[in-house]
Scaffold this motif. Structure first.
Motif, PDB file in Angstrom:
ATOM      1  N   LEU A 117       0.974  -0.888   0.022  1.00  0.00           N
ATOM      2  CA  LEU A 117      -0.363   0.054   0.189  1.00  0.00           C
ATOM      3  C   LEU A 117       1.183   1.331  -0.109  1.00  0.00           C
ATOM      4  N   SER A 118       2.487   1.315   0.526  1.00  0.00           N
ATOM      5  CA  SER A 118       2.765   2.343   1.425  1.00  0.00           C
ATOM      6  C   SER A 118       3.448   2.663  -0.611  1.00  0.00           C
ATOM      7  N   ALA A 119       3.678   1.587  -0.999  1.00  0.00           N
ATOM      8  CA  ALA A 119       3.813   2.276  -2.469  1.00  0.00           C
ATOM      9  C   ALA A 119       3.535   2.680  -3.434  1.00  0.00           C
ATOM     10  N   PHE A 120       1.851   2.854  -3.108  1.00  0.00           N
ATOM     11  CA  PHE A 120       1.598   3.894  -3.924  1.00  0.00           C
ATOM     12  C   PHE A 120       0.867   4.550  -3.515  1.00  0.00           C
ATOM     13  N   PHE A 121       0.425   4.720  -1.729  1.00  0.00           N
ATOM     14  CA  PHE A 121       0.066   5.788  -1.589  1.00  0.00           C
ATOM     15  C   PHE A 121       1.299   6.710   0.011  1.00  0.00           C
ATOM     16  N   ASN A 122       1.045   7.496   0.342  1.00  0.00           N
ATOM     17  CA  ASN A 122       1.752   8.520   0.887  1.00  0.00           C
ATOM     18  C   ASN A 122       1.763   7.993   2.234  1.00  0.00           C
ATOM     19  N   ASN A 123       2.894   7.875   3.077  1.00  0.00           N
ATOM     20  CA  ASN A 123       3.313   6.358   4.013  1.00  0.00           C
ATOM     21  C   ASN A 123       2.208   7.585   5.498  1.00  0.00           C
ATOM     22  N   THR A 124       1.875   9.016   5.815  1.00  0.00           N
ATOM     23  CA  THR A 124       1.532   9.253   6.195  1.00  0.00           C
ATOM     24  C   THR A 124       0.143   8.588   6.688  1.00  0.00           C
ATOM     25  N   PHE A 148       3.516  -4.791  16.993  1.00  0.00           N
ATOM     26  CA  PHE A 148       3.044  -4.621  15.868  1.00  0.00           C
ATOM     27  C   PHE A 148       3.184  -2.798  15.213  1.00  0.00           C
ATOM     28  N   LEU A 149       2.598  -2.270  15.560  1.00  0.00           N
ATOM     29  CA  LEU A 149       2.862  -0.378  15.431  1.00  0.00           C
ATOM     30  C   LEU A 149       3.920   0.147  15.027  1.00  0.00           C
ATOM     31  N   ILE A 150       5.110  -0.210  15.448  1.00  0.00           N
ATOM     32  CA  ILE A 150       6.676   0.275  14.957  1.00  0.00           C
ATOM     33  C   ILE A 150       6.943  -0.611  13.924  1.00  0.00           C
ATOM     34  N   PRO A 151       7.098  -1.928  13.518  1.00  0.00           N
ATOM     35  CA  PRO A 151       7.153  -2.351  12.303  1.00  0.00           C
ATOM     36  C   PRO A 151       6.127  -2.135  11.339  1.00  0.00           C
ATOM     37  N   LEU A 152       4.565  -1.905  11.442  1.00  0.00           N
ATOM     38  CA  LEU A 152       3.903  -0.535  10.961  1.00  0.00           C
ATOM     39  C   LEU A 152       4.027  -0.114  10.508  1.00  0.00           C
ATOM     40  N   SER A 153       4.858   1.406  11.285  1.00  0.00           N
ATOM     41  CA  SER A 153       5.517   2.532  10.396  1.00  0.00           C
ATOM     42  C   SER A 153       6.202   2.087   9.899  1.00  0.00           C
ATOM     43  N   TYR A 154       7.603   0.989  10.320  1.00  0.00           N
ATOM     44  CA  TYR A 154       8.998   0.701   9.244  1.00  0.00           C
ATOM     45  C   TYR A 154       8.927   0.469   8.035  1.00  0.00           C
ATOM     46  N   ALA A 155       7.525  -0.193   7.922  1.00  0.00           N
ATOM     47  CA  ALA A 155       6.599  -1.539   6.536  1.00  0.00           C
ATOM     48  C   ALA A 155       6.372   0.198   5.288  1.00  0.00           C
ATOM     49  N   SER A 156       5.908   0.466   6.460  1.00  0.00           N
ATOM     50  CA  SER A 156       5.533   2.437   5.223  1.00  0.00           C
ATOM     51  C   SER A 156       6.228   2.876   5.145  1.00  0.00           C
ATOM     52  N   LEU A 157       7.065   2.908   6.062  1.00  0.00           N
ATOM     53  CA  LEU A 157       8.442   3.864   5.478  1.00  0.00           C
ATOM     54  C   LEU A 157       9.751   3.271   3.790  1.00  0.00           C
ATOM     55  N   MET A 158       9.498   1.591   4.295  1.00  0.00           N
ATOM     56  CA  MET A 158      10.389   0.910   3.700  1.00  0.00           C
ATOM     57  C   MET A 158       9.567   0.849   2.312  1.00  0.00           C
ATOM     58  N   GLY A 160       7.338   3.380   0.552  1.00  0.00           N
ATOM     59  CA  GLY A 160       7.384   4.232  -0.088  1.00  0.00           C
ATOM     60  C   GLY A 160       8.709   3.949  -0.642  1.00  0.00           C
ATOM     61  N   LEU A 161       9.867   3.765  -0.487  1.00  0.00           N
ATOM     62  CA  LEU A 161      10.896   3.511  -1.848  1.00  0.00           C
ATOM     63  C   LEU A 161      10.847   3.238  -2.435  1.00  0.00           C
ATOM     64  N   CYS A 162       9.997   2.481  -2.684  1.00  0.00           N
ATOM     65  CA  CYS A 162       9.752   1.667  -4.246  1.00  0.00           C
ATOM     66  C   CYS A 162       9.289   2.143  -5.514  1.00  0.00           C
ATOM     67  N   THR A 163       8.594   2.844  -5.377  1.00  0.00           N
ATOM     68  CA  THR A 163       8.062   3.894  -6.632  1.00  0.00           C
ATOM     69  C   THR A 163       7.974   5.430  -6.178  1.00  0.00           C
ATOM     70  N   LEU A 164       8.416   6.106  -7.968  1.00  0.00           N
ATOM     71  CA  LEU A 164       8.564   7.421  -7.786  1.00  0.00           C
ATOM     72  C   LEU A 164       7.370   8.180  -6.690  1.00  0.00           C
ATOM     73  N   ILE A 165       6.094   7.383  -6.510  1.00  0.00           N
ATOM     74  CA  ILE A 165       4.840   8.465  -5.992  1.00  0.00           C
ATOM     75  C   ILE A 165       4.949   7.743  -4.252  1.00  0.00           C
ATOM     76  N   GLY A 166       5.524   6.642  -4.058  1.00  0.00           N
ATOM     77  CA  GLY A 166       5.305   6.251  -2.276  1.00  0.00           C
ATOM     78  C   GLY A 166       5.816   7.362  -1.795  1.00  0.00           C
ATOM     79  N   THR A 167       7.003   8.198  -1.959  1.00  0.00           N
ATOM     80  CA  THR A 167       6.610   9.238  -0.839  1.00  0.00           C
ATOM     81  C   THR A 167       6.857  10.533  -1.875  1.00  0.00           C
ATOM     82  N   SER A 168       6.534  12.046  -1.387  1.00  0.00           N
ATOM     83  CA  SER A 168       6.933  13.060  -2.118  1.00  0.00           C
ATOM     84  C   SER A 168       7.985  13.195  -2.193  1.00  0.00           C
TER      85      SER A 168
END
Length: 535
Positions: A117-124, A148-158, A160-168
């Motif tokens: 999901l984070s690869a196509f949506f903003n992390n926050t 699980f909540l800290i791994p959730l944050s890390y999974a979202s950040l990582m 976002g690294l995989c696509t052009l729109i994963g993070t602004s």
């Protein structure tokens, strides 16, 4: 040694504009670290000084406002919000998260869909939407949410690294590279060559060490009690409803979603905790309990009439939730919502009233209001009280969009998002793809104009424009070349040494200031260092 001499020569040969730019550059970093003002304001004030001092010409500063990246970021945010508003993110997560006995398999079943999901949506917003989902999912599987909540944050950040729109930030770097040379820009999935290996290493680390390093707190549900508040609501089954003469649940048909049907009141009697095979009759009074999303969904079921407000028609495309409280000076005290004609006068429908923390039983429209009563409201759009109404009630929780999943609307917005991605992969500029997608969603009313205005990150756009001015000043005054010479003195000209130095400087900088500001300030220095090294 050669680079050190080069750097020293460049420093001593700087003109006063360069020294001003260098001093301002350092001051801005300090102010960003101290959080003196919001990052966009700090950067804008710094850019204004450069313009007023004549280091950057006004036209050069204004060039930042016509950059394609600003529109691209805004349009991508609009598309992503339209998808989020349809409840697609949570629906996908609830479907994808598995149920396993071991912590490692549970964790992996959460990490994979979150990163996707984070690869196509903003992390926050991904973390914002999925936090309550992950918490409830963990409790249901007898695990502490804190695992699980800290791994959730890390999974979202990582992710976002995989696509052009994963993070602004990826789009910002794309813009900076495009201004240097359009041929240097990234394709949509090109970043995955770096992002996916980082993602895999991150997974391995979390799977090996998360259960050992993260705390096991069992009282998280109590700390987040406000987030899991449930409401009790009542509805009448109309004669023409499709619910009539059908069971509460049957294969392939479940109209009430995640709500719990507490009882059915029929002809003076009551059926408590009815089973799935219980047949619904016309005129039944159904009593449900559920969260705000489930309550809003019930308002959209054809043939169900709200007992609290029979004539209110909630549109599934844009439901909003607001919470208000009644002060001592209110005109409402001693009157009912029906007597003050609340929905007609204020444009929102009350579905629950709480007094002393407990829900009042009965028809909401006929309850006499007292001071300190809390009233829950639903509306068809962003709800803002009229001027002067603050004497009658105060807003505790401002109007918030309630994401409700609807198969047709959800499929449509997902189709638009996929089309935008496919178009970008096939070589169409992300600028045109995102603008076309946003235009289609606005025209079809999948997202409102008001929502578009609210979701666009104006502060980030101002930050980018101001940073463009800084980048221009650093380049034209020779400061960037001088600092780049210093970087080469530390790293040498080998590719690995140069990459390591750029990484280290950027990591240290982003620990002190926001990641977008760090990238915008470090990029011109890194670019000069790469060119000086001959790459």
């Amino acid at each position: 040694m050669v680079h050190l001499v080069l750097s020293s020569t460049l420093y001593f040969g700087l003109v006063w504009e360069a020294w001003l730019t260098l001093a301002l550059f350092g001051l801005v970093i300090v102010l960003l670290y101290l959080e003196w003002r919001p990052p966009d304001i700090t950067m804008f004030l710094g850019a204004a000084v450069l313009v007023l001092a004549g280091v950057v010409r006004p036209l050069e500063f204004l060039e930042g406002f016509v950059d394609e990246t600003l529109i691209t970021i805004a349009m991508v945010c609009v598309v992503v919000r339209a998808v989020e508003n349809q409840g697609v993110v949570e629906k996908f997560a609830m479907w994808a998260y598995g149920s396993f006995k071991h912590y490692s398999t549970q964790l992996l079943s959460m990490l994979l869909p979150t990163s996707f999901l984070s690869a196509f949506f903003n992390n926050t917003p991904v973390v914002l939407f999925l936090t309550p989902v992950v918490r409830n999912w963990a409790l249901k599987n007898n695990y502490s949410p804190s695992k699980f909540l800290i791994p959730l944050s890390y999974a979202s950040l990582m992710g976002g690294l995989c696509t052009l729109i994963g993070t602004s930030t990826n789009l910002v770097v794309q813009s900076l590279m495009g201004r240097k040379d359009p041929l240097l820009t990234f394709s949509f999935f090109e970043l995955a060559w770096i992002g996916v290996p980082i993602l895999i290493v991150g997974y391995i680390y979390l799977l090996l060490f998360a259960h050992r390093l993260l705390p096991d707190r069992r009282d998280v549900a109590e700390d987040l009690e406000e987030e899991i508040r449930e409401f009790t609501v009542e509805y009448l089954v109309e004669e023409e409803s499709e619910l009539v003469d059908r069971p509460i649940k049957e294969k392939g048909w479940q109209p009430f979603k995640e709500t719990i049907l507490l009882s059915i009141e029929r002809k003076g009697g009551s059926i408590d905790s009815p089973g799935a095979d219980e047949i619904i009759r016309a005129g039944d009074r159904l009593v449900f309990t559920g969260g705000i999303k489930e309550v809003a969904h019930l308002h959209t079921v054809e043939g169900l009439q709200s007992v609290a407000d029979p004539h209110f028609d909630l549109q599934i495309t844009s439901p909003h939730f607001t919470e208000i409280v009644i002060p001592n000076s209110s005109f409402f005290i001693g009157k009912t919502l029906r007597q003050v004609n609340f929905r007609s006068a204020y444009g929102a429908s009350a579905f629950a009233i709480y007094r002393g923390g407990k829900r009042l039983i009965g028809n909401v429209g006929n309850i006499y209001i007292r001071a300190a009563d809390t009233i829950m409201l639903l509306s068809n759009s962003y709800w803002r009280p009229q001027e002067g109404s603050n004497r009658d009630f105060l807003v505790l929780r401002f109007s918030k969009r309630v994401p409700i999943f609807h198969p047709w609307l959800g499929s449509f917005v997902i189709g638009v998002l996929i089309t935008m991605i496919v178009a970008s992969v096939m070589g169409i500029s992300i600028f045109y793809a995102s603008m076309s997608a946003a235009f289609l969603l606005v025209v079809t009313r999948s997202i409102s104009i008001r929502e578009c205005r609210r979701v666009i990150p104006w502060n980030l756009l101002l930050l980018i424009v101001s940073a463009f001015a800084f980048g221009k000043a650093l380049a034209v005054t020779g400061v960037a070349k001088s600092l780049a010479g210093g970087m080469l003195a530390l790293s040498g000209t080998t590719p690995r040494g140069l990459i390591a130095t750029i990484l280290l400087i950027t990591i240290v900088t982003t620990e002190l200031i926001t990641n977008a500001a760090a990238v915008l300030l470090i990029f011109p220095l890194a670019l000069e260092a790469v060119e000086l090294a001959g790459y």
